[in-house]
Design a protein around this motif. Structure first.
Motif, PDB file in Angstrom:
ATOM      1  N   ARG A   1       0.823  -1.224   0.000  1.00 17.12           N
ATOM      2  CA  ARG A   1       0.000   0.000   0.000  1.00 17.12           C
ATOM      3  C   ARG A   1       0.851   1.266   0.000  1.00 17.12           C
ATOM      4  NH1 ARG A   1      -5.128  -1.544   3.318  1.00 17.12           N
ATOM      5  NH2 ARG A   1      -5.291  -3.718   2.820  1.00 17.12           N
ATOM      6  N   GLN A   4       2.534   4.564  -0.838  1.00 16.91           N
ATOM      7  CA  GLN A   4       2.108   5.683  -1.678  1.00 16.91           C
ATOM      8  C   GLN A   4       0.687   5.500  -2.203  1.00 16.91           C
ATOM      9  OE1 GLN A   4       5.275   6.379  -4.547  1.00 16.91           O
ATOM     10  NE2 GLN A   4       6.400   7.570  -3.067  1.00 16.91           N
ATOM     11  N   GLU A   5      -0.110   4.803  -1.425  1.00 19.88           N
ATOM     12  CA  GLU A   5      -1.513   4.607  -1.813  1.00 19.88           C
ATOM     13  C   GLU A   5      -2.428   5.267  -0.785  1.00 19.88           C
ATOM     14  OE1 GLU A   5      -2.869   3.284  -4.538  1.00 19.88           O
ATOM     15  OE2 GLU A   5      -0.884   2.916  -5.347  1.00 19.88           O
ATOM     16  N   TYR A  12      -2.985   8.569   3.700  1.00 18.77           N
ATOM     17  CA  TYR A  12      -2.007   8.326   2.634  1.00 18.77           C
ATOM     18  C   TYR A  12      -0.774   7.682   3.248  1.00 18.77           C
ATOM     19  CZ  TYR A  12       1.300   9.274  -1.156  1.00 18.77           C
ATOM     20  OH  TYR A  12       2.231   9.143  -2.149  1.00 18.77           O
ATOM     21  N   ARG A  20      -4.553  11.283  -4.940  1.00 21.09           N
ATOM     22  CA  ARG A  20      -5.177   9.950  -4.929  1.00 21.09           C
ATOM     23  C   ARG A  20      -6.699  10.039  -4.850  1.00 21.09           C
ATOM     24  NH1 ARG A  20      -1.245   8.234  -7.005  1.00 21.09           N
ATOM     25  NH2 ARG A  20       0.485   7.126  -6.032  1.00 21.09           N
ATOM     26  N   THR A  42      -9.405   8.414  -7.555  1.00 20.47           N
ATOM     27  CA  THR A  42     -10.518   7.497  -7.267  1.00 20.47           C
ATOM     28  C   THR A  42     -11.853   8.095  -7.695  1.00 20.47           C
ATOM     29  OG1 THR A  42     -10.599   8.360  -5.010  1.00 20.47           O
ATOM     30  CG2 THR A  42      -9.454   6.286  -5.313  1.00 20.47           C
ATOM     31  N   TYR A  48      -7.986   8.469 -13.778  1.00 21.79           N
ATOM     32  CA  TYR A  48      -7.598   7.067 -13.573  1.00 21.79           C
ATOM     33  C   TYR A  48      -7.159   6.419 -14.878  1.00 21.79           C
ATOM     34  CZ  TYR A  48      -7.695   2.352 -11.678  1.00 21.79           C
ATOM     35  OH  TYR A  48      -7.333   1.088 -11.279  1.00 21.79           O
TER      36      TYR A  48
END
Length: 218
Positions: free
Chosen positions: A41, A43-44, A91, A116, A120, A126
């Motif tokens: 996960r 940098q997600e 994050y 991010r 989404t 995206y």
């Protein structure tokens, strides 16, 4: 080859050693699993459950998957109150291996959190039709995001705002009412600076003569 051992013959030291080795093995396995969980996960944007909030320091312990991570007060949005048992989006900025095991550096004020959220919320970002070129964020007060469309038929700013502002409004509510400005990116610094300062009307942009990354705007 199976060798039958009568465990009753073991001394206390041998039994304790065996127990410690087994415990250590389980701990190492758990650490490895935690590291994998965090690295997958990295940098997600992740949804985390608020487990507990330290009333003294204000730091919050969050559950991400099967792992725990601490969100320090310095990485929380000022004025935002985290409630135990609720979910928040964070994050994962970095993952570090420390003596006490793997640690995820998580944040609610990182500029990439907004990036991010747009990914989404906006299908065009995206799938790569619209690209986020730059993000500047002052948590709580305002975020400016510069976007560029790779398809002449797609309006970059419009697709981020959404019908009646639906897309940007859901991001604003996730950020606790923080203002989000979406501007058109341009390779021409004069044009880009002018659009970044909107809604102010810009009369002129004069880049610095010494070639530094500065300009005077009227």
């Amino acid at each position: 080859v199976g060798v039958l051992l009568n465990t009753k013959d073991f001394g206390r030291i041998a039994a304790q050693t065996a127990r410690n080795i087994i415990r250590q093995g389980i701990r190492d396995g758990e650490r490895g699993q935690m590291m994998q969980e965090f690295e997958s996960r990295h940098q997600e944007l992740v949804s985390a459950l608020v487990d507990q909030v330290d009333p003294r320091t204000g730091a919050a312990t969050l559950i991400i998957g099967k792992a725990e991570a601490v969100l320090p007060k310095s990485e929380q949005v000022p004025g935002e109150t985290l409630v135990e048992g609720t979910h928040v989006k964070v994050y994962v900025a970095d993952v570090k291996e420390t003596e006490k095991g793997p640690r995820a550096m998580i944040s609610r004020i990182h500029p990439d959190l907004v990036k991010r959220l747009f990914e989404t919320e906006v299908p065009e970002i995206y799938d790569g039709t619209v690209e986020i070129k730059a993000v500047s964020r002052e948590a709580v007060s305002r975020t400016k995001i510069a976007v560029l469309s790779h398809n002449p038929d797609v309006d970059a700013v419009g697709s981020c705002i959404g019908s009646h502002g639906a897309r940007v409004n859901s991001i604003v509510s996730e950020l606790g009412g923080e203002k989000v400005d979406i501007v058109e990116y341009s390779d021409d610094p004069k044009k880009f600076v002018a659009s970044a300062l909107s809604p102010a009307s810009v009369l002129s942009v004069e880049p610095a003569e010494d070639g530094s990354r500065a300009c005077r705007v009227t």
